[in-house]
Design a protein around this motif. Structure first.
Motif, mmCIF file in Angstrom:
data_model
loop_
_atom_site.group_PDB
_atom_site.id
_atom_site.type_symbol
_atom_site.label_atom_id
_atom_site.label_comp_id
_atom_site.label_asym_id
_atom_site.label_seq_id
_atom_site.Cartn_x
_atom_site.Cartn_y
_atom_site.Cartn_z
ATOM 1 N N UNK A 1 0.839 -1.214 0.000
ATOM 2 C CA UNK A 1 0.000 0.000 0.000
ATOM 3 C C UNK A 1 0.866 1.254 0.000
ATOM 4 N N UNK A 2 1.964 1.213 0.766
ATOM 5 C CA UNK A 2 2.876 2.359 0.824
ATOM 6 C C UNK A 2 3.514 2.605 -0.543
ATOM 7 N N UNK A 3 3.965 1.526 -1.191
ATOM 8 C CA UNK A 3 4.574 1.676 -2.516
ATOM 9 C C UNK A 3 3.561 2.193 -3.536
ATOM 10 N N UNK A 4 2.302 1.759 -3.407
ATOM 11 C CA UNK A 4 1.247 2.262 -4.289
ATOM 12 C C UNK A 4 1.047 3.759 -4.077
ATOM 13 N N UNK A 5 1.008 4.165 -2.789
ATOM 14 C CA UNK A 5 0.853 5.591 -2.463
ATOM 15 C C UNK A 5 2.046 6.397 -2.970
ATOM 16 N N UNK A 6 3.247 5.813 -2.848
ATOM 17 C CA UNK A 6 4.451 6.495 -3.327
ATOM 18 C C UNK A 6 4.382 6.741 -4.830
ATOM 19 N N UNK A 7 3.994 5.700 -5.573
ATOM 20 C CA UNK A 7 3.918 5.848 -7.027
ATOM 21 C C UNK A 7 2.867 6.883 -7.424
ATOM 22 N N UNK A 8 1.728 6.846 -6.720
ATOM 23 C CA UNK A 8 0.666 7.822 -7.009
ATOM 24 C C UNK A 8 1.134 9.242 -6.703
ATOM 25 N N UNK A 9 1.839 9.388 -5.578
ATOM 26 C CA UNK A 9 2.313 10.723 -5.182
ATOM 27 C C UNK A 9 3.416 11.203 -6.135
ATOM 28 N N UNK A 10 4.302 10.296 -6.565
ATOM 29 C CA UNK A 10 5.341 10.661 -7.529
ATOM 30 C C UNK A 10 4.722 11.103 -8.858
ATOM 31 N N UNK A 11 3.650 10.386 -9.270
ATOM 32 C CA UNK A 11 2.942 10.763 -10.502
ATOM 33 C C UNK A 11 2.293 12.138 -10.344
ATOM 34 N N UNK A 12 1.676 12.364 -9.163
ATOM 35 C CA UNK A 12 1.044 13.659 -8.899
ATOM 36 C C UNK A 12 2.075 14.786 -8.900
ATOM 37 N N UNK B 1 1.762 24.250 -4.356
ATOM 38 C CA UNK B 1 1.203 22.926 -4.635
ATOM 39 C C UNK B 1 2.309 21.880 -4.778
ATOM 40 N N UNK B 2 3.347 22.208 -5.559
ATOM 41 C CA UNK B 2 4.474 21.296 -5.755
ATOM 42 C C UNK B 2 5.169 21.011 -4.424
ATOM 43 N N UNK B 3 5.350 22.059 -3.620
ATOM 44 C CA UNK B 3 6.003 21.903 -2.318
ATOM 45 C C UNK B 3 5.215 20.994 -1.391
ATOM 46 N N UNK B 4 3.889 21.144 -1.394
ATOM 47 C CA UNK B 4 3.037 20.313 -0.520
ATOM 48 C C UNK B 4 3.116 18.850 -0.935
ATOM 49 N N UNK B 5 3.094 18.583 -2.249
ATOM 50 C CA UNK B 5 3.193 17.203 -2.728
ATOM 51 C C UNK B 5 4.582 16.637 -2.412
ATOM 52 N N UNK B 6 5.621 17.439 -2.600
ATOM 53 C CA UNK B 6 6.988 17.004 -2.292
ATOM 54 C C UNK B 6 7.126 16.644 -0.813
ATOM 55 N N UNK B 7 6.510 17.452 0.059
ATOM 56 C CA UNK B 7 6.554 17.187 1.492
ATOM 57 C C UNK B 7 5.843 15.871 1.813
ATOM 58 N N UNK B 8 4.683 15.659 1.204
ATOM 59 C CA UNK B 8 3.954 14.397 1.406
ATOM 60 C C UNK B 8 4.794 13.209 0.945
ATOM 61 N N UNK B 9 5.459 13.381 -0.192
ATOM 62 C CA UNK B 9 6.293 12.308 -0.738
ATOM 63 C C UNK B 9 7.468 12.007 0.191
ATOM 64 N N UNK B 10 8.065 13.057 0.731
ATOM 65 C CA UNK B 10 9.185 12.893 1.652
ATOM 66 C C UNK B 10 8.756 12.135 2.914
ATOM 67 N N UNK B 11 7.569 12.459 3.426
ATOM 68 C CA UNK B 11 7.060 11.767 4.618
ATOM 69 C C UNK B 11 6.790 10.299 4.317
ATOM 70 N N UNK B 12 6.240 10.007 3.133
ATOM 71 C CA UNK B 12 5.986 8.614 2.761
ATOM 72 C C UNK B 12 7.286 7.828 2.657
ATOM 73 N N UNK B 13 8.321 8.457 2.084
ATOM 74 C CA UNK B 13 9.603 7.767 1.917
ATOM 75 C C UNK B 13 10.257 7.444 3.256
#
Length: 528
Positions: free
Chosen positions: A233-244, A301-313
């Motif tokens: 599930x985490x890897x799925x979220x990571x891929x979705x967030x990277x795409x976003x 917007x980009x910064x918020x997504x990047x922050x979310x991605x960093x937390x997931x990683x």
């Protein structure tokens, strides 16, 4: 019944280990406590045992727990009877039987007339028949010390038992006895262990980490399946967030390009219209403000997504952050590396093995070396590596490159610093930034580089050793592993297992951990 409420522990140096831990273990339940090295598992057991006071919170137990620690150094000057806390009763009973019947002796014995019989029965059950209760603990091996404390369970008959890595140092026979005890006991158990076979005998798993404690309602296999689902599930979220993130960056770039074209077109029209300079400046400033505002919105917007991605990683398992680069041994599969003919070894006139050993090791094989404690496994390794010669028979060794990995990871030099240790394996003169990049890959960031290796845990030494072999970038022909998992948590065992399975050369491994042997694909056994 064992109840933990809002438990917090802060180290004397003010570092927070864990906080607000809540746990409720019902009577006769058997639970595993797992977590990475440094999560606080042993500290939590000590608090439950009453050997350490929490910084906050409370512990309630229906009975005094019986606690078996992971380390026994503090008992080395005590006799077996003193370590088991039966010396007082044994002394009082003997004095009473010898005619010294006084109130003090009667109070100490407390009508426990079977204490001596239980001691001998328990010692016999754990194959310790030949040991005197007056013998010093310091004269025993690691496995024998563990068995002494396991025998104490039968002597004291506690309702709650706390076990910290109980299978460490036990040979295969000792492990079988331990597994049978786990299956048959009616005591409430809390077990810290990395032994997956043992963990599968328990009712449920509690995982301790920085976020707190999480209950998994099943044995280790169930826990592992749940963690795999979480990882997927985490890897799925990571891929979705990277795409976003890619999409947000594309939209921001396209919007900026459109705005810049509009601004340039507007400027040309304004110049053709011959507008006054003050009007031109005002229009230009308005256009710049509009562009800056648009940039700010997209950047946010980009910064918020990047922050979310960093937390997931941050939640990625450590094994997913590492990449191994063990190349293939240059030797062709099947080349004979070691040939032993009627080999024996010993000290003086006493030989280690009743029958001389004859065997062959070929390139590409994965072999387990098995035997009870004291059967001579380490001595045979020394013969195979050419660090000793047989007293009888003959051993032939091909000209090969070998690496010996023991349970203390003694390839790592305690007196040097982490970065210096890495440089010792930098035989191809990698640039400093390349060495540090590889250290980072194996979870040694800049805070570690100047640390002396002696301060590293067993798991950290293992990772540093793998990193050094990665930096060296020359695959050995033979890797010998001597009880490599004894000091590792589950996470670091998975890292070691992945590294071994990446390696394509020859493996000779000494281990009592059947799950580990299975996972590294051992094909045959040399039994002593």
């Amino acid at each position: 019944m064992l109840i933990i409420q809002n438990l917090t522990y802060i180290h004397p140096n003010k570092d927070l280990l864990f906080e607000n831990i809540n746990l409720n273990i019902i009577k006769n339940h058997k639970v595993a406590l797992i977590g990475n090295n440094g999560a606080g598992k042993s500290t939590l057991l000590k608090i439950l045992a009453g050997e350490l006071k929490p910084s906050a919170g409370s512990v309630y137990t229906a009975d005094d727990p019986y606690y078996i620690p992971q380390i026994f150094g503090q008992f080395k000057d005590l006799t077996i009877a003193e370590a088991l806390r039966v010396d007082g009763k044994l002394r009082a009973m003997n004095e009473i039987l010898n005619g010294d019947v006084n109130e003090e002796n009667l109070a100490i014995l407390n009508d426990d007339w079977t204490i001596e019989e239980r001691c001998w029965t328990a010692m016999s059950q754990w194959n310790l028949e030949g040991f005197d209760l007056r013998q010093k603990m310091g004269t025993l091996s690691g496995g024998q010390k563990t068995k002494v404390f396991l025998a104490g369970i039968l002597i004291h008959r506690p309702t709650i038992v706390l076990l910290d890595e109980p299978s460490n140092h036990l040979d295969s026979w000792g492990r079988k006895l331990l597994y049978e005890f786990i299956r048959s006991t009616s005591s409430t158990l809390v077990v810290v262990s990395h032994d997956r076979k043992l963990l599968n005998l328990l009712d449920e798993v509690y995982e301790l980490n920085k976020k707190g404690i999480t209950r998994y309602g099943g044995n280790f296999d169930f826990y592992h399946e749940q963690k795999q689902l979480e990882s997927n599930a985490l890897n799925h979220d990571l891929k979705a967030k990277e795409k976003a993130l890619r999409k947000a960056k594309d939209i921001a770039r396209e919007a900026l390009e459109r705005q810049q074209k509009l601004d340039a077109r507007g400027k040309k029209k304004q110049e053709k219209a011959g507008l006054p300079t003050i009007v031109m400046n005002t229009l230009r400033n308005n256009a710049e403000k509009s562009t800056a505002k648009m940039k700010g919105i997209h950047s946010e917007k980009v910064g918020a997504i990047s922050q979310d991605l960093s937390e997931l990683r941050k939640d990625l398992p450590e094994t997913d952050k590492m990449k191994f680069n063990f190349d293939r041994s240059a030797l062709h599969t099947g080349k004979v590396l070691i040939t032993a003919t009627d080999v024996n070894f010993g000290y003086g006139s006493t030989m280690l093995w009743p029958e001389p050993l004859t065997f062959r090791i070929s390139s590409g094989e994965r072999i387990a070396l098995k035997g009870l404690n004291g059967s001579g496994k380490t001595s045979l390794i020394q013969l195979i590596l050419g660090k000793a010669e047989p007293l009888s028979g003959k051993i032939q060794r091909a000209n090969i490159e070998s690496v010996y990995i023991d349970q203390d990871y003694s390839l790592i030099e305690n007196e040097v610093k982490v970065y210096e240790q890495a440089q010792k394996y930098n035989i191809f003169a990698l640039q400093e930034h390349d060495v540090k990049t590889r250290l980072n890959r194996f979870l040694f960031n800049n805070e570690y580089w100047d640390k002396p290796c002696i301060t590293l845990s067993g798991g950290e030494k293992m990772r540093l050793m793998l990193c050094c072999l990665n930096i060296r970038n020359q695959a050995p022909d033979l890797i010998v592993l001597d009880e490599p998992t004894n000091n590792l948590d589950i996470q670091n065992m998975e890292i070691l297992t992945a590294a071994i399975n990446d390696y394509q050369g020859t493996i000779l491994v000494v281990s009592h951990d059947e799950a580990f042997l299975e996972q590294v694909n051992v094909e045959r056994v040399i039994m002593l």
